[in-house]
Design an enzyme around this catalytic site. Structure first.
Site, PDB file in Angstrom:
ATOM      1  N   LYS A 112       0.877  -1.127  -0.004  1.00 62.41           N
ATOM      2  CA  LYS A 112      -0.025  -0.239   0.097  1.00 62.41           C
ATOM      3  C   LYS A 112       0.987   1.256  -0.197  1.00 62.41           C
ATOM      4  O   LYS A 112       1.791   1.314   0.863  1.00 62.41           O
ATOM      5  CB  LYS A 112      -0.912  -0.021   1.245  1.00 62.41           C
ATOM      6  CG  LYS A 112      -1.808  -1.187   1.330  1.00 62.41           C
ATOM      7  CD  LYS A 112      -2.726  -1.155   2.527  1.00 62.41           C
ATOM      8  CE  LYS A 112      -3.460  -2.530   2.914  1.00 62.41           C
ATOM      9  NZ  LYS A 112      -4.102  -2.650   4.137  1.00 62.41           N
ATOM     10  N   THR A 138      -6.790  -5.945   6.758  1.00 60.27           N
ATOM     11  CA  THR A 138      -6.214  -7.152   7.208  1.00 60.27           C
ATOM     12  C   THR A 138      -4.682  -6.845   7.973  1.00 60.27           C
ATOM     13  O   THR A 138      -3.977  -6.276   7.301  1.00 60.27           O
ATOM     14  CB  THR A 138      -5.797  -8.076   6.088  1.00 60.27           C
ATOM     15  OG1 THR A 138      -5.113  -7.129   5.089  1.00 60.27           O
ATOM     16  CG2 THR A 138      -7.100  -8.412   5.436  1.00 60.27           C
ATOM     17  N   ALA A 164      -1.306  -8.413   9.220  1.00 57.64           N
ATOM     18  CA  ALA A 164      -0.588  -9.847   9.024  1.00 57.64           C
ATOM     19  C   ALA A 164      -0.915 -10.809  10.166  1.00 57.64           C
ATOM     20  O   ALA A 164      -1.163 -11.865   9.858  1.00 57.64           O
ATOM     21  CB  ALA A 164       0.909  -9.362   8.924  1.00 57.64           C
ATOM     22  N   LYS A 207      -5.508   5.965   3.326  1.00 57.26           N
ATOM     23  CA  LYS A 207      -6.018   5.541   4.882  1.00 57.26           C
ATOM     24  C   LYS A 207      -4.745   5.603   5.842  1.00 57.26           C
ATOM     25  O   LYS A 207      -5.122   5.846   7.130  1.00 57.26           O
ATOM     26  CB  LYS A 207      -6.728   4.227   4.743  1.00 57.26           C
ATOM     27  CG  LYS A 207      -5.664   3.249   4.438  1.00 57.26           C
ATOM     28  CD  LYS A 207      -5.105   2.312   5.509  1.00 57.26           C
ATOM     29  CE  LYS A 207      -4.257   1.166   4.941  1.00 57.26           C
ATOM     30  NZ  LYS A 207      -3.405   0.706   6.047  1.00 57.26           N
ATOM     31  N   SER A 218      -1.582  -0.797  14.243  1.00 56.90           N
ATOM     32  CA  SER A 218      -1.099  -0.091  13.171  1.00 56.90           C
ATOM     33  C   SER A 218       0.076   0.721  13.387  1.00 56.90           C
ATOM     34  O   SER A 218      -0.017   1.386  14.305  1.00 56.90           O
ATOM     35  CB  SER A 218      -2.261   0.885  12.585  1.00 56.90           C
ATOM     36  OG  SER A 218      -1.773   1.864  11.845  1.00 56.90           O
ATOM     37  N   GLU A 263       4.446   3.376   6.401  1.00 55.24           N
ATOM     38  CA  GLU A 263       4.234   3.767   4.991  1.00 55.24           C
ATOM     39  C   GLU A 263       3.501   5.308   4.933  1.00 55.24           C
ATOM     40  O   GLU A 263       3.798   6.028   4.229  1.00 55.24           O
ATOM     41  CB  GLU A 263       3.340   2.770   4.566  1.00 55.24           C
ATOM     42  CG  GLU A 263       4.075   1.646   4.181  1.00 55.24           C
ATOM     43  CD  GLU A 263       4.872   1.636   2.895  1.00 55.24           C
ATOM     44  OE1 GLU A 263       5.114   2.617   2.144  1.00 55.24           O
ATOM     45  OE2 GLU A 263       5.503   0.516   2.522  1.00 55.24           O
TER      46      GLU A 263
END
Length: 324
Positions: free
Chosen positions: A104, A134, A136, A187, A250, A278
């Site tokens: 992503k 999702t 991992a 997001k 996250s 990211e």
């Protein structure tokens, strides 16, 4: 069939486990020699995920070996390495082999969608992308999860579904490859903002306020950059946004939490040095891309100013109230 997974991080390994569950012969590629040695010695990768690895998953450090006779390739490196990885794959890539991008983000130096990088470097149209709510570890433990699958190529789409979907993993296809990628990238930016609000001590109500407002902005970004605004309602959109903006699993959310709770540049930098965030890189890329396209998204500008220009994190909450 033989399926190649390029990238042996937690998410790459989780996808490999799903592929293996479907009786595929899975060849993972890593550039990390210590990871490779761990696998050779134990057929485990406890340093990445503490799960048992079935015998039909293999590991190599060779692109040639990884790509030989592969029926499908999954790309899972960090977004900033997609171009480099594709360049290194090119001498061994068989032109018609379908490729599914599971990373992503948006490529930083060119401000291009990752699917465009793959198409241009490897000279192929057999490209798909997957994105959705999702983590991992949840996929690896076979929790019921779902992904949006974007592709304009029917053969590629069907092959990804055949290889990856099973009774614990649902794939929902769409042709909107642009919208799926923009949802997956933006997001991560909103998750940083949600973490900032949490770190400042604001309630779940305020975080829900942010999530709801961001849905409108992401929809507009998709529209202005050529995708289908309805994709915001997909697993890649509202599904992934909700997950990433509400969980300490996250890294983007956790990064934002450090900004909001400490406001300490040393702690913020330390987290970035020790974790792949990211959203931090995507924020800079999306900010520049929107400016180049003359698209005004004030929420992105506000988050950018807090993260990159050291503005008071409380301006984020103030912005939400004052936003038209």
């Amino acid at each position: 069939m033989k399926v190649t997974v390029i990238g042996t991080g937690a998410y790459g390994l989780a996808l490999a486990l799903s592929l293996a569950k479907n009786k595929n012969d899975v060849m993972m590629w890593t550039e990390n020699e210590s990871t490779y040695q761990e696998f050779l010695e134990s057929h485990q990768l406890k340093s990445i995920l503490d799960v048992d690895i079935p015998k039909n998953i293999h590991l190599t450090t060779s692109y040639e070996k990884a790509l030989a006779d592969s029926s499908l390739i999954l790309l899972v490196p960090a977004s900033k390495y997609i171009d480099v990885v594709c360049q290194k794959m090119k001498p061994f890539y068989q032109k018609k082999t379908p490729i599914c991008v599971a990373t992503k983000g948006i490529e930083e130096s060119t401000e291009e969608l990752l699917s465009n990088i793959v198409e241009n470097v490897l000279e192929t149209k057999n490209v798909a992308v997957i994105s959705g709510p999702t983590f991992a570890i949840d996929m690896a433990h076979e929790e019921p999860v779902a992904l949006a699958l974007g592709s304009k190529n029917a053969k590629t789409r069907d092959l990804v579904i055949e290889a990856l979907s099973h009774d614990r993993l649902k794939l929902r296809p769409t042709k909107d490859i642009i919208g799926i990628q923009l949802c997956g990238a933006v997001k991560n930016i909103i998750a940083i903002a949600a973490g900032i609000l949490k770190g400042l001590g604001y309630s779940e109500s305020t975080q829900a306020f942010l999530i709801n407002e961001s849905l409108h902005d992401i929809k507009n970004i998709i529209y202005y950059l050529g995708g289908n605004p309805k994709t915001i309602l997909s697993f890649a959109g509202v599904g992934d946004l909700t997950l990433t903006c509400t969980s300490t699993k996250s890294r983007n959310f956790s990064f934002g939490y450090i900004i909001g709770s400490t406001k300490d540049p040393k702690k913020i930098r330390k987290y970035l040095d020790e974790n792949t965030v990211e959203g931090y890189f995507t924020l800079n890329t999306v900010y520049k891309l929107l400016r180049k396209k003359s698209v005004r998204i004030p929420l992105i500008t506000t988050i950018y100013n807090v993260v990159y220009n050291d503005e008071d994190p409380n301006t984020l909450a103030t912005f939400l109230i004052e936003k038209e």
